[in-house]
Motif scaffolding. Sequence first.
Motif, mmCIF file in Angstrom:
data_model
loop_
_atom_site.group_PDB
_atom_site.id
_atom_site.type_symbol
_atom_site.label_atom_id
_atom_site.label_comp_id
_atom_site.label_asym_id
_atom_site.label_seq_id
_atom_site.Cartn_x
_atom_site.Cartn_y
_atom_site.Cartn_z
ATOM 1 N N TYR A 82 -39.391 -11.794 23.122
ATOM 2 C CA TYR A 82 -39.436 -11.931 24.584
ATOM 3 C C TYR A 82 -40.760 -11.409 25.132
ATOM 4 N N LEU A 86 -43.693 -13.513 27.135
ATOM 5 C CA LEU A 86 -44.304 -13.138 28.402
ATOM 6 C C LEU A 86 -45.826 -13.088 28.283
ATOM 7 N N HIS A 122 -33.989 -7.376 29.217
ATOM 8 C CA HIS A 122 -34.876 -8.526 29.385
ATOM 9 C C HIS A 122 -35.244 -8.743 30.853
ATOM 10 N N ARG A 123 -34.274 -8.632 31.736
ATOM 11 C CA ARG A 123 -34.565 -8.787 33.162
ATOM 12 C C ARG A 123 -35.429 -7.642 33.674
ATOM 13 N N VAL A 126 -39.126 -8.562 32.418
ATOM 14 C CA VAL A 126 -39.861 -9.613 33.125
ATOM 15 C C VAL A 126 -40.201 -9.180 34.546
ATOM 16 N N PHE A 146 -43.379 -16.865 36.621
ATOM 17 C CA PHE A 146 -42.783 -15.804 35.813
ATOM 18 C C PHE A 146 -41.299 -16.070 35.579
ATOM 19 N N GLY A 150 -39.631 -16.287 32.025
ATOM 20 C CA GLY A 150 -38.628 -15.277 31.709
ATOM 21 C C GLY A 150 -37.217 -15.793 31.596
#
Length: 229
Positions: A82, A86, A122-123, A126, A146, A150
């Motif tokens: 992840y 990004l 993860h949230r 991002v 983004f 994401g």
Amino acid sequence: MLTTVGYNHHSRQLEPSLAETSTPRVLTILSSVLEKLVARNDRLRDSLSQQLDELSLSLAPLGKSFNAFYGVRAPNISIPKYLERLYKFTDCSPSCFVVGYVYIDRLVHRHPDSLVISLNVHRLLVTSVMVASKMLDDDHYNNAFFARVGGVSNAELNRLELELLSLLDFGVAVSSRVFEFYCLHLEREMMFNGVGQKIERAITPSALDDVTEISVDDTQSSSPPQIVD
């Protein structure tokens, strides 16, 4: 829900940065630190959940500060993949990931009853990296871009950004001293694991001091794979 959202003509199609040919060391270090943190917190949460179930209680005592960042289930994409995603598609400078980590650490200290776990990391990433890019990088992509990278909708990422700023009490300024402290902290974490790695320090002190459920297929395509829940 983490889904791919539509994109308008004002933003470019997702393509990896041609200028970046290797993964910055900060991503490797940060991935290792966060994976250990999340694994520990997941075990803690599961243990508490089991104990509370036996008492017919809920997990409410753990706190609800991070509720906005929770997914229904843990994403299929790993933390290292992840972070690479990004970095690959947003052109964020490596320093943005250090400052993003600073924000997450500040959240944890401001809200010690809440945990960074597999359902929210993860949230949190991002959102924090996006905010950091706005603070550090002269050129950065908008929220819609983004969001697409994401795996969340633009509307959700807008809400998450406001939630993050609120939880931090808008304390997003990071001095060069604090930045260096966190770089050294992350490097020491790797040394404890027997790996000596240095973080890229590509920004000048003034750049800081002036600062007032998903699954991703692993493909080699120039455009990122679709992110679906």
